[in-house]
Design an enzyme around this catalytic site. Structure first.
Site, PDB file in Angstrom:
ATOM      1  N   TYR A 155       1.295   9.316   2.629  1.00 45.78           N
ATOM      2  CA  TYR A 155       1.385   8.549   3.775  1.00 45.78           C
ATOM      3  C   TYR A 155       0.725   7.307   3.512  1.00 45.78           C
ATOM      4  O   TYR A 155       1.251   6.176   3.726  1.00 45.78           O
ATOM      5  CB  TYR A 155       1.020   8.981   5.106  1.00 45.78           C
ATOM      6  CG  TYR A 155       1.284   7.878   6.298  1.00 45.78           C
ATOM      7  CD1 TYR A 155       2.459   8.318   7.037  1.00 45.78           C
ATOM      8  CD2 TYR A 155       0.163   7.337   7.043  1.00 45.78           C
ATOM      9  CE1 TYR A 155       2.951   7.376   8.192  1.00 45.78           C
ATOM     10  CE2 TYR A 155       0.656   6.809   8.016  1.00 45.78           C
ATOM     11  CZ  TYR A 155       1.694   6.612   8.742  1.00 45.78           C
ATOM     12  OH  TYR A 155       2.053   6.012   9.860  1.00 45.78           O
ATOM     13  N   LYS A 159       2.552   3.459   2.984  1.00 41.10           N
ATOM     14  CA  LYS A 159       2.409   2.431   3.848  1.00 41.10           C
ATOM     15  C   LYS A 159       1.547   1.315   3.113  1.00 41.10           C
ATOM     16  O   LYS A 159       1.497  -0.002   3.569  1.00 41.10           O
ATOM     17  CB  LYS A 159       1.181   2.733   4.971  1.00 41.10           C
ATOM     18  CG  LYS A 159       2.065   3.716   6.052  1.00 41.10           C
ATOM     19  CD  LYS A 159       2.983   3.071   6.635  1.00 41.10           C
ATOM     20  CE  LYS A 159       3.646   4.052   7.812  1.00 41.10           C
ATOM     21  NZ  LYS A 159       4.881   3.340   8.283  1.00 41.10           N
TER      22      LYS A 159
END
Length: 246
Positions: A155, A159
């Site tokens: 993740y 990002k």
């Protein structure tokens, strides 16, 4: 008051959470709103709620990880509304696990939705935006893209990669009056954080100088600002909404 009457916005992951709040904020400002989700059992309800603000709303079922689907949806929106002025890339998933236990599937799933999905959606709308000499693209990043977080290598990577994408695309299309910015939320009150016990919430808030979690509206307000005329000279930047954490 910010007015977006006559504009058309496309929000990915718009059925709930941040996406739904962003849609409502833009609808209140007068924009027609379209949203994409893989599956949405509340799509009809969301459409009805948005239309109460006197705008049009349309749901499209699709997977942002599939470029062909993204292109077909963007084409359908342009056929119905004649243009897409605003794109908010909000769709995202988590597959949290310590790296030594993380499967390749959990890596691929998060990268495909959270990062490649942004490539696909921007690819689907960028030519019409450039041709019309107007566009506002907002990509939802996260504080963990800057700080990292144990158990979220996949993740955090997606990002963080999103930030480089945003900065680079902004440089390519700025001369055509198309802006591309990112928003990086911190700890936001949501269905996920509501499941935390008091000790977990206390530990989380210890890292937030403002001593509270952010709200969905805090993020939606940031989106509204960046798509408004007040932000016409802002591109390639990241708006951090995190109560002072970073």
């Amino acid at each position: 008051m910010i007015k977006l009457k006559g504009q058309t916005a496309l929000i990915t992951g718009g059925s709930r959470g941040i996406g739904r709040e962003v849609m409502e904020k833009l609808a209140i400002a007068g924009a027609n709103v379209c949203f994409i989700d893989l599956i949405s059992d509340v799509a009809g309800q969301v459409e009805a709620e948005m239309k109460e603000h006197g705008v049009e709303c349309a749901f499209f079922e699709g997977n942002v990880a599939d470029l062909d689907q993204c292109t077909k949806i963007a084409d359908a929106i342009q056929e119905r509304f004649s243009k897409i002025d605003i794109l908010v890339n909000n769709a995202g998933i988590t597959r949290d696990s310590l790296f030594m236990r993380m499967s390749r599937d959990n890596w691929d799933d998060v990268i495909n939705i959270n990062l490649s999905g942004i490539f696909n959606m921007c690819k689907a709308v960028i030519r019409p935006m450039v041709k019309s000499k107007y566009g506002r693209i907002i990509n939802l990043s996260s504080i963990v893209g800057f700080t990292g977080n144990a158990g979220q290598v996949n993740y955090s990577s997606a990002k963080a990669g999103l930030i480089g994408f945003t900065k680079s695309l902004a440089k390519e299309v700025a001369s055509r009056n198309v802006t591309c910015n990112a928003i990086a939320p911190g700890f936001i009150k949501s269905d996920m954080t509501d499941k935390l016990d008091e000790s977990q919430k206390k530990a989380m808030l210890a890292n937030v100088p403002m001593k509270r979690m952010g709200t969905l509206e805090d993020i939606a307000n940031g989106v509204l600002f960046l798509v408004s005329p007040m932000a016409d000279y802002i591109t390639g930047t990241t708006l951090h909404i995190n109560g002072g954490m970073f």
